[in-house]
Design an enzyme around this catalytic site. Structure first.
Site: not given
Length: 259
Positions: A48, A115, A117, A184
């Site tokens: 994204d 994926k 988050e 991240e």
């Protein structure tokens, strides 16, 4: 001619832990996917991040399912040997039912894996996805889809309790069936310990050298988006400046009046 070799599987990515570093990069179209694949990148993400580096959005929260599907289909037409993963965009997995429905849409559009988050907060969603056999790639640490709620991008693992929360989230994703986890902006020492604690690969971005792999936005690596470069990125090419030079030379060449 495209390669007829079968794609790398999530199981093969998982088996790279402890054997070899896993390089991963982003792609949003046919030519970049093909270039990355020909360079031997085993994991390509239709992320994204397309919202910022292609679509001109301020952050990733404006990206829609339709936009991810559009770019995913373009990438999938390259028929890469690499495993092709795709992001579930903001608010596309708020319930287990919605998560599964949208994961199925991405698989239908050409993804090999999806994926999302978060850790324990989205555990029901992850389980809904993996229970149907859809491979799941996790994402912990700084979560770009939460940037507005958190007031910016912050390194995780520095504050009291953050490291233990990350460890617990990672273990939850392992038990839910994730084959790898993107880490991240996690403090390097915490990322190193997390990597040692879990049985699946960690793929770091801005989290130090000790993860099982590394992922970057390809535009950052190549210097294709010169208006903003994350602090942790060292571009290996100044492609934007080279492109402007060539374009200017061409413009000037065709502007020369005939003799």
């Amino acid at each position: 001619m495209f390669s007829t070799v079968s794609r790398i599987t999530p199981g093969e990515i998982k088996a790279m832990k402890g054997r070899t570093k896993i390089p991963a990069l982003t792609a949003y179209d046919f030519p970049m996917t093909r270039l990355l694949d020909e360079a031997g990148i085993p994991l390509i993400l239709v992320g994204d991040s397309v919202g910022m580096v292609v679509l001109g959005y301020q952050d990733t929260t404006s990206v829609t399912m339709e936009e991810i599907e559009h770019h995913l289909r373009a990438a999938a037409r390259a028929k890469p040997h690499a495993l092709l993963a795709a992001d579930l965009p903001y608010r596309s997995y708020e319930t287990p039912e919605l998560a599964l429905r949208n994961a199925q849409r991405l698989i239908a559009a050409g993804a090999d894996a999806v994926k999302a988050e978060g850790g324990r907060k989205i555990l029901s969603q992850v389980e809904a996805i993996t229970s149907t056999g859809i491979p799941f790639l996790g994402h912990l640490g700084m979560l770009p889809q939460s940037v507005r709620e958190e007031g910016g991008y912050h390194v995780k693992g520095k504050l009291e309790g953050e490291a233990e929360a990350l460890f617990a989230d990672a273990e939850a994703l392992v038990h839910a069936g994730a084959f790898a986890i993107v880490i991240e902006l996690v403090a390097p020492a915490v990322a190193k310990e997390l990597t040692a604690r879990i049985s699946i690969p960690t793929i770091g971005i801005g989290s130090g050298p000790d993860c099982d792999g590394q992922i970057l936005v390809t535009s950052d690596l190549l210097g294709l988006f010169p208006w903003f470069t994350p602090r942790f990125v060292r571009p290996r090419l100044n492609a934007a400046e080279q492109m402007k030079t060539v374009i200017t030379e061409w413009k000037d060449a065709i502007s020369i009046p005939p003799q």
